[in-house]
Design a protein around this motif. Structure first.
Motif, PDB file in Angstrom:
ATOM      1  N   ASN A  22      45.401  64.162   3.584  1.00  0.00           N
ATOM      2  CA  ASN A  22      45.986  62.822   3.496  1.00  0.00           C
ATOM      3  C   ASN A  22      44.900  61.731   3.458  1.00  0.00           C
ATOM      4  O   ASN A  22      44.944  60.768   4.220  1.00  0.00           O
ATOM      5  CB  ASN A  22      46.935  62.613   4.678  1.00  0.00           C
ATOM      6  N   VAL A  23      43.931  61.915   2.572  1.00  0.00           N
ATOM      7  CA  VAL A  23      42.784  61.010   2.521  1.00  0.00           C
ATOM      8  C   VAL A  23      43.103  59.782   1.666  1.00  0.00           C
ATOM      9  O   VAL A  23      43.564  59.905   0.534  1.00  0.00           O
ATOM     10  CB  VAL A  23      41.541  61.746   1.966  1.00  0.00           C
ATOM     11  N   THR A  24      42.874  58.618   2.242  1.00  0.00           N
ATOM     12  CA  THR A  24      43.031  57.389   1.463  1.00  0.00           C
ATOM     13  C   THR A  24      41.701  56.643   1.424  1.00  0.00           C
ATOM     14  O   THR A  24      40.842  56.829   2.285  1.00  0.00           O
ATOM     15  CB  THR A  24      44.091  56.425   2.072  1.00  0.00           C
ATOM     16  N   LYS A  25      41.555  55.822   0.395  1.00  0.00           N
ATOM     17  CA  LYS A  25      40.363  54.965   0.304  1.00  0.00           C
ATOM     18  C   LYS A  25      40.764  53.617  -0.271  1.00  0.00           C
ATOM     19  O   LYS A  25      41.417  53.543  -1.307  1.00  0.00           O
ATOM     20  CB  LYS A  25      39.316  55.636  -0.603  1.00  0.00           C
ATOM     21  N   ARG A  26      40.380  52.579   0.422  1.00  0.00           N
ATOM     22  CA  ARG A  26      40.593  51.210  -0.055  1.00  0.00           C
ATOM     23  C   ARG A  26      39.253  50.564  -0.340  1.00  0.00           C
ATOM     24  O   ARG A  26      38.313  50.740   0.426  1.00  0.00           O
ATOM     25  CB  ARG A  26      41.208  50.351   1.055  1.00  0.00           C
ATOM     26  N   PHE A  27      39.202  49.818  -1.396  1.00  0.00           N
ATOM     27  CA  PHE A  27      38.090  48.885  -1.598  1.00  0.00           C
ATOM     28  C   PHE A  27      38.721  47.510  -1.543  1.00  0.00           C
ATOM     29  O   PHE A  27      39.457  47.131  -2.458  1.00  0.00           O
ATOM     30  CB  PHE A  27      37.407  49.103  -2.949  1.00  0.00           C
ATOM     31  N   GLY A  28      38.505  46.770  -0.470  1.00  0.00           N
ATOM     32  CA  GLY A  28      39.177  45.478  -0.298  1.00  0.00           C
ATOM     33  C   GLY A  28      40.679  45.701  -0.283  1.00  0.00           C
ATOM     34  O   GLY A  28      41.185  46.510   0.489  1.00  0.00           O
ATOM     35  N   LEU A  66      28.680  59.628   0.858  1.00  0.00           N
ATOM     36  CA  LEU A  66      28.191  58.348   0.334  1.00  0.00           C
ATOM     37  C   LEU A  66      29.239  57.245   0.503  1.00  0.00           C
ATOM     38  O   LEU A  66      28.937  56.067   0.353  1.00  0.00           O
ATOM     39  CB  LEU A  66      27.841  58.481  -1.152  1.00  0.00           C
ATOM     40  N   GLU A  67      30.464  57.654   0.760  1.00  0.00           N
ATOM     41  CA  GLU A  67      31.566  56.707   0.865  1.00  0.00           C
ATOM     42  C   GLU A  67      32.473  57.214   1.971  1.00  0.00           C
ATOM     43  O   GLU A  67      32.741  58.412   2.035  1.00  0.00           O
ATOM     44  CB  GLU A  67      32.313  56.702  -0.485  1.00  0.00           C
ATOM     45  N   LYS A  68      32.909  56.298   2.841  1.00  0.00           N
ATOM     46  CA  LYS A  68      33.696  56.722   3.996  1.00  0.00           C
ATOM     47  C   LYS A  68      35.199  56.583   3.704  1.00  0.00           C
ATOM     48  O   LYS A  68      35.625  55.551   3.210  1.00  0.00           O
ATOM     49  CB  LYS A  68      33.312  55.811   5.161  1.00  0.00           C
ATOM     50  N   PRO A  69      35.995  57.620   4.022  1.00  0.00           N
ATOM     51  CA  PRO A  69      37.441  57.467   3.804  1.00  0.00           C
ATOM     52  C   PRO A  69      38.013  56.363   4.671  1.00  0.00           C
ATOM     53  O   PRO A  69      37.514  56.124   5.773  1.00  0.00           O
ATOM     54  CB  PRO A  69      38.029  58.816   4.218  1.00  0.00           C
ATOM     55  N   THR A  70      39.052  55.688   4.173  1.00  0.00           N
ATOM     56  CA  THR A  70      39.726  54.671   4.982  1.00  0.00           C
ATOM     57  C   THR A  70      40.609  55.330   6.025  1.00  0.00           C
ATOM     58  O   THR A  70      40.656  54.910   7.176  1.00  0.00           O
ATOM     59  CB  THR A  70      40.573  53.745   4.070  1.00  0.00           C
TER      60      THR A  70
END
Ligand SMILES: Nc1ncnc2c1ncn2[C@@H]1O[C@H](COP(=O)(O)OP(=O)(O)OP(=O)(O)O)[C@@H](O)[C@H]1O
Ligand SMILES: [Mg+2]
Length: 270
Positions: A22-28, A66-70
């Motif tokens: 259930n991984v989500t990622k937001r940019f802003g 390199l990028e952290k999950p939200t």
């Protein structure tokens, strides 16, 4: 949990190398991944396809740390990547030491190869085995020569990056990552910055590697023939979600979702 369930759970963690839950990622304000669940088995080769902006690079950059999950959890060999268990058993954010240890199981090749320009090809490949794995110079050299021979560059050990073609440089980048013997290799459109006549040699090298290695691989690609040849499973990402997945046969010959059908027909028309 009863004894049987426990047993099943531990078997499950053995058969899963990488797990996204259930991984989500937001940019802003923009949610670019909207709850991704994905399991990769040890040694499994998974091709990730989907339209531009669907989140393919973000998925693998999170595994590369390199990028952290939200939100959600990514684990590797049953251990959370971005979290660690506190003494009371709660998941707390991982520190740099934990990330560094987890990262040693993961290798990545990018679109742009970023070789060290002032080092010979051989040194480009021996640097990390010596300084990160602590191998002796001799051991590192042996491993590196072996890898460079595998990617067809056994005669370029003393050359410098500027003396190589783009395809040759990308093959050095592959050798440099694989020489570390990660459990999973990530490839993000590694041929998309190359001149068309150099694409084939790099894809061939990856196909050969895939056949003979027990490393798992996640390969982001727009080359459908390559995906068919190399992958055990193809995952189609659309708008931050896994829309469909299956064997190359199922996904490419018999797609069920309209979005996948439309995506594939764009390739056939080109
Ligand atoms: N650092 C960032 N800041 C803001 N938005 C980002 C960032 N990185 C990615 N995005 C956005 O996230 C979405 C997914 O991007 P991603 O690079 O994962 O797509 P992709 O599927 O790899 O696309 P492509 O095929 O073009 O490489 C895009 O809308 C992109 O603009
Ligand atoms: Mg991308």
């Amino acid at each position: 949990m009863g004894a049987i369930e426990k047993d099943l759970a531990s078997k499950d963690s053995l058969s899963t190398l990488v797990r996204y839950e259930n991984v989500t990622k937001r940019f802003g304000d923009i949610e670019v991944l909207k709850g991704v669940d994905l399991d990769i088995k040890p040694g499994e080769k998974v091709a990730l396809i989907g339209p531009s902006g669907s989140g393919k690079t973000t998925i693998i950059r999170m595994l590369m740390t390199l990028e952290k999950p939200t939100s959600g959890v990514i684990s590797m060999g049953g251990e959370p990547l971005w979290h660690k268990k506190s003494s009371s058993g709660k998941l707390v954010p991982a520190d740099e030491k934990h990330l560094r240890r987890m990262r040693s199981d993961i290798g990545m090749v990018f679109q742009h190869f970023n070789l060290f320009p002032h080092m010979s090809i051989l040194r480009n490949v021996t640097e990390a085995p010596i300084h990160v794995l602590g191998l002796s110079k001799e051991e590192a050299r042996e491993r590196a020569v072996d890898m460079l021979e595998k990617v067809g560059l056994g005669d370029k050990l003393d050359a410098y990056p500027e003396q190589l073609s783009g395809g040759q440089k990308q093959r050095v980048a592959i050798a440099r990552a694989v020489v570390m013997r990660p459990k999973v290799m990530l490839f993000d459109e590694v041929t998309s910055a190359l001149d068309p006549e150099l694409v084939g040699e790099v894809l061939e090298v990856i196909k050969d590697l895939a056949k003979e290695t027990d490393m798992a691989m996640i390969l982001v690609t727009h080359e459908m023939d390559f995906a068919r040849d190399v992958a055990d499973r193809i995952v189609f990402l659309h708008d931050g979600q896994i829309e469909e997945q299956g064997t190359p046969q199922e996904v490419l010959e018999n797609p069920s979702s309209e979005r996948l059908q439309a995506f594939l027909s764009r390739f056939l028309r080109n």
